[in-house]
Design an enzyme around this catalytic site. Structure first.
Site, mmCIF file in Angstrom:
data_model
loop_
_atom_site.group_PDB
_atom_site.id
_atom_site.type_symbol
_atom_site.label_atom_id
_atom_site.label_comp_id
_atom_site.label_asym_id
_atom_site.label_seq_id
_atom_site.Cartn_x
_atom_site.Cartn_y
_atom_site.Cartn_z
ATOM 1 C CE1 TYR A 109 -3.594 -2.541 0.188
ATOM 2 C CE2 TYR A 109 -2.512 -3.355 2.162
ATOM 3 C CZ TYR A 109 -3.448 -3.505 1.160
ATOM 4 O OH TYR A 109 -4.230 -4.620 1.127
ATOM 5 N N PRO A 122 -11.053 -0.170 -2.333
ATOM 6 C CG PRO A 122 -10.960 -2.167 -1.174
ATOM 7 C CD PRO A 122 -10.431 -0.762 -1.150
ATOM 8 C CG HIS A 345 -7.134 -2.103 0.701
ATOM 9 N ND1 HIS A 345 -7.128 -2.832 1.867
ATOM 10 C CD2 HIS A 345 -7.488 -2.979 -0.266
ATOM 11 C CE1 HIS A 345 -7.472 -4.083 1.593
ATOM 12 N NE2 HIS A 345 -7.697 -4.194 0.312
ATOM 13 C CB SER A 556 -11.413 -10.651 -2.137
ATOM 14 O OG SER A 556 -11.463 -10.721 -0.746
HETATM 15 N N1 COA Z 1 -20.267 -28.578 3.632
HETATM 16 C C1 COA Z 1 -21.247 -27.790 4.120
HETATM 17 N N2 COA Z 1 -21.043 -26.508 4.503
HETATM 18 C C2 COA Z 1 -19.796 -26.017 4.369
HETATM 19 C C3 COA Z 1 -18.738 -26.782 3.857
HETATM 20 C C4 COA Z 1 -19.011 -28.130 3.488
HETATM 21 N N3 COA Z 1 -18.064 -28.925 3.005
HETATM 22 N N4 COA Z 1 -17.615 -26.031 3.865
HETATM 23 C C5 COA Z 1 -17.965 -24.819 4.344
HETATM 24 N N5 COA Z 1 -19.272 -24.812 4.666
HETATM 25 C C6 COA Z 1 -20.045 -23.717 5.264
HETATM 26 C C7 COA Z 1 -19.292 -23.077 6.400
HETATM 27 O O1 COA Z 1 -19.542 -23.747 7.605
HETATM 28 C C8 COA Z 1 -19.856 -21.667 6.385
HETATM 29 O O2 COA Z 1 -21.127 -21.685 6.994
HETATM 30 P P1 COA Z 1 -21.902 -20.334 7.476
HETATM 31 O O3 COA Z 1 -22.478 -19.703 6.243
HETATM 32 O O4 COA Z 1 -22.951 -20.857 8.359
HETATM 33 O O5 COA Z 1 -20.884 -19.512 8.159
HETATM 34 C C9 COA Z 1 -20.083 -21.385 4.914
HETATM 35 O O6 COA Z 1 -20.196 -22.682 4.311
HETATM 36 C C10 COA Z 1 -18.965 -20.613 4.275
HETATM 37 O O7 COA Z 1 -17.754 -21.341 4.264
HETATM 38 P P2 COA Z 1 -16.776 -21.274 3.036
HETATM 39 O O8 COA Z 1 -17.541 -20.999 1.819
HETATM 40 O O9 COA Z 1 -15.915 -22.488 3.026
HETATM 41 O O10 COA Z 1 -15.935 -19.965 3.272
HETATM 42 P P3 COA Z 1 -15.381 -19.314 4.578
HETATM 43 O O11 COA Z 1 -16.477 -18.583 5.255
HETATM 44 O O12 COA Z 1 -14.608 -20.310 5.359
HETATM 45 O O13 COA Z 1 -14.429 -18.219 3.941
HETATM 46 C C11 COA Z 1 -12.390 -17.278 3.156
HETATM 47 C C12 COA Z 1 -13.245 -18.540 3.252
HETATM 48 C C13 COA Z 1 -11.106 -17.604 2.457
HETATM 49 C C14 COA Z 1 -13.128 -16.230 2.363
HETATM 50 C C15 COA Z 1 -12.136 -16.752 4.603
HETATM 51 O O14 COA Z 1 -11.418 -17.718 5.322
HETATM 52 C C16 COA Z 1 -11.319 -15.494 4.639
HETATM 53 O O15 COA Z 1 -10.107 -15.550 4.783
HETATM 54 N N6 COA Z 1 -11.969 -14.318 4.557
HETATM 55 C C17 COA Z 1 -11.293 -13.036 4.572
HETATM 56 C C18 COA Z 1 -11.192 -12.483 3.184
HETATM 57 C C19 COA Z 1 -10.541 -11.126 3.195
HETATM 58 O O16 COA Z 1 -9.915 -10.694 4.111
HETATM 59 N N7 COA Z 1 -10.694 -10.394 2.107
HETATM 60 C C20 COA Z 1 -10.113 -9.092 2.004
HETATM 61 C C21 COA Z 1 -10.874 -8.258 1.067
HETATM 62 S S1 COA Z 1 -10.298 -6.607 1.027
#
Ligand code: COA
Length: 628
Positions: A109, A122, A345, A556
């Site tokens: 950044y 963003p 950001h 993302s």
């Molecule tokens: N079967 C059924 N449900 C599942 C599943 C499976 N095999 N795997 C995951 N799920 C469910 C999870 O339990 C979760 O449930 P919820 O909606 O009740 O919370 C949901 O599905 C979402 O999980 P998933 O899609 O695997 O994603 P996540 O929430 O674990 O997110 C990332 C993954 C990478 C996005 C997250 O770990 C992350 O790092 N986020 C930050 C991103 C960030 O900082 N971005 C910056 C932008 S500037």
């Protein structure tokens, strides 16, 4: 997401002076109770990163390039250089609270010289509100301000609930960086200043209307925040004293290339009045941009138009001068019911911003009316600027450059309404990995190859953690997308390959959020080399490394309760920026590209993503029926 010029900033041979800095501000003592228990970000084992790096290259470089890189990696691993840099990193990890965060914030950044508008900041698109005039706009803005001030109480009293990921508590530091802070341009590197920690934390916000900035104190003399009615009255005063539409768009200066803005900034603040006005903007808790209405578009195009408005304001003729792009948080409310925000950001990732939005949206739905104290409020103060001929020239240049950026940005928001995250969940698939595989399939269908693909992963399980990357273009993803394009393959086989690719993505996600991904480790090794003033190891001068760093897909997931979507620009000139919000029954996806690149097209990519998602659901349904 990271910015386009990380690589430029880290070019081999250009020594980066690296001071050991503390994070932008320290969290107040009481919150450190939770923060203190957070683990330190580990330095992954060198051999593991080398192996994973080679595996990540496999789907994106040629066989010959890979063989060449394998030799370089062996030399790096066993020839002494890699071990020496690794030891340096481990030493750094022992001496600092987080070996990465300061380096990352600077290289991704603050050293980045590209404009923050479009390239790193963003935007967030909120659903269209049902007001159509200035009264509705001001009423909405007043409620929004009240909501943010209510949120701020949790920051001031350190009562913000701790967030969890995979049942682990997260670092909350970023929440303490988003209010009362601002980026300030520097000749080579910018800084971020947070004013909430000083002796006199700010009690004002800035409001900008028709390019004119106002200082609005948002607290009564007894320390209580202004009520919605009081805020409305103050906004009305601001509106009425900024009716002229021919004012110089001073804020557009902040949209410039950082070196250009740095020079213009020094020139601007030579004048005492200008300096005081700039300081008032810097110090304010946040900014509210009361935007002029934009040209009307169809309902289908509306979210795309708003995304563009959030990212750049629409151009010099429209609202690009109605911003101070250095300000960490700028809420945007248009007279035509448009609303959203843009944020700088450097201090934080999307999730804390979206958490704030969810909070404010809920607050705004409350109908409880708070009685306003019967005290007259002072007139909000207009921030004056003396425009010298030189400043005028800088503004004209900034207007031209902004218009070029506006024409170059291709934005398409896809409100994918056919299904949401419930569908993959029901099939025991991670929704995030499912969407990522759809992006891989869409890209492969358009270009017949896999590209270097980046998904942000949170490192907030660690103290002061920011992000690492999940590389979505795995060998398993490639096998899946190739099979999808092959009519001779059975659906059952395609499904098995999809499940495998999703599982691999899930494992890579697990590794990334637990500090075991490769990208930041490689960056750390490289920066350690620069700090040690050793010659750059060959693995960083290699074509494969350049290919791996050229993220044609920068993606993302930023999930929220509110039906919104975040958007950001592509990371490379011939790439896509993709941000998505998977909701239960639908998925909001914002796609960007550059018009100057003939090969990319946001609307075409959106169509390919839509088809990929539908084909993948059909695959799930088809094989489920076959099983019955
Ligand atoms: N079967 C059924 N449900 C599942 C599943 C499976 N095999 N795997 C995951 N799920 C469910 C999870 O339990 C979760 O449930 P919820 O909606 O009740 O919370 C949901 O599905 C979402 O999980 P998933 O899609 O695997 O994603 P996540 O929430 O674990 O997110 C990332 C993954 C990478 C996005 C997250 O770990 C992350 O790092 N986020 C930050 C991103 C960030 O900082 N971005 C910056 C932008 S500037």
């Amino acid at each position: 997401m990271l910015c386009l010029c990380v690589r430029a900033a880290l070019r081999p041979g250009i020594a980066q002076p690296c001071r050991i800095l503390r994070p932008v501000t320290q969290i107040p003592e009481r919150s450190l109770v939770h923060q203190g228990g957070l683990p330190k970000l580990p330095v992954p084992p060198l051999k593991q990163t080398c192996e994973r790096y080679l595996a990540a290259l496999e789907p994106i470089v040629s066989k010959e390039e890979l063989e060449h890189t394998e030799r370089l990696v062996q030399e790096f691993l066993h020839g002494g250089v890699g071990q020496r840099l690794q030891k340096g990193l481990e030493r750094r990890a022992r001496k600092t609270e987080n070996w990465l965060t300061e380096w990352w914030t600077q290289s991704a950044y603050l050293d980045c010289r590209m404009p923050v508008a479009v390239y790193t900041s963003p935007g967030v698109v909120l659903p269209r509100m049902n007001f159509q005039d200035q009264h509705g706009q001001m009423r909405f803005a007043a409620k929004l301000i009240a909501g943010v001030l209510d949120f701020k109480k949790m920051i001031d009293t350190e009562t913000l609930p701790v967030e969890y990921l995979s049942e682990k508590p997260l670092c909350m530091d970023q929440y303490y960086q988003i209010l009362s802070s601002c980026r300030i341009p520097g000749p080579k590197r910018d800084t971020v200043v947070n004013y909430n920690t000083g002796q006199t934390p700010p009690t004002h916000i800035t409001v900008v209307h028709n390019f004119q900035f106002f200082f609005l104190d948002v607290y009564n003399s007894d320390g209580s925040p202004l009520t919605v009615d009081q805020l409305y009255m103050q906004l009305e005063k601001i509106w009425n004293s900024s009716l002229q539409t021919n004012k110089e768009p001073i804020g557009i200066l902040t949209s410039q290339h950082r070196n250009t803005w740095g020079k213009a900034y020094n020139n601007l603040i030579k004048d005492k009045t200008n300096k005081e006005s700039v300081r008032a903007i810097h110090k304010s808790i946040f900014t509210v941009c009361l935007d002029a209405p934009m040209p009307r578009v169809s309902d289908e195009m509306y979210p795309s138009r708003v995304a563009a408005q959030m990212l750049h304001g629409g151009g010099a003729r429209w609202n690009s001068g109605n911003r101070w792009f250095d300000k960490t948080l700028q809420f945007i409310v248009g007279e035509d019911g448009t609303c959203g925000l843009v944020y700088e950001h450097a201090p934080a990732e999307g999730p804390p911003i979206v958490f704030l939005i969810d909070y404010v949206v809920k607050y705004m739905q409350q109908t409880q009316v708070i009685r306003s104290p019967m005290v007259p409020l002072p007139m909000p103060q207009k921030l004056r600027f003396n425009i010298t001929p030189e400043i005028k020239r800088d503004i004209e240049k900034a207007k031209q450059n902004m218009n070029i950026m506006v024409h170059d940005l291709d934005v398409h928001v896809l409100m994918f309404s056919h299904f949401g995250k419930k569908v993959p969940k029901k099939q025991k698939l991670s929704p995030d990995a499912f969407v990522q595989m759809a992006l891989q399939l869409a890209y492969f269908r358009m270009y017949n190859l896999c590209c270097s693909s980046y998904e942000s992963a949170s490192l907030r399980m660690f103290k002061y953690g920011r992000t690492d990357a999940i590389r979505s273009s795995t060998v398993d993803a490639l096998e899946f997308v190739q099979a999808m394009q092959d009519p001779a393959r059975e659906n059952s086989e395609k499904l098995a390959l999809l499940q495998k690719a999703v599982q691999t993505h899930k494992e890579n996600t697990y590794n990334a959020i637990h500090g075991q991904a490769i990208d930041r480790h490689l960056l750390g090794l490289k920066l350690q080399g620069i700090e040690d003033l050793t010659s750059m190891p060959e693995i960083f001068m290699d074509t494969s490394y350049a290919v791996a760093q050229h993220f044609n897909l920068s993606t993302s997931q930023v999930g929220s309760k509110t039906d919104c979507v975040m958007c950001f620009g592509p990371m490379v000139p011939d790439g896509y920026g993709v941000c998505y919000n998977p909701m239960d029954e639908h998925i909001n996806i914002a796609i960007t590209a550059f018009n100057s690149c003939e090969e990319t097209n946001a609307a075409n990519f959106a169509r390919a993503v839509e088809e990929a998602l539908l084909d993948m659901r059909a695959l799930l349904e088809d094989t489920a029926t076959a099983r019955q």
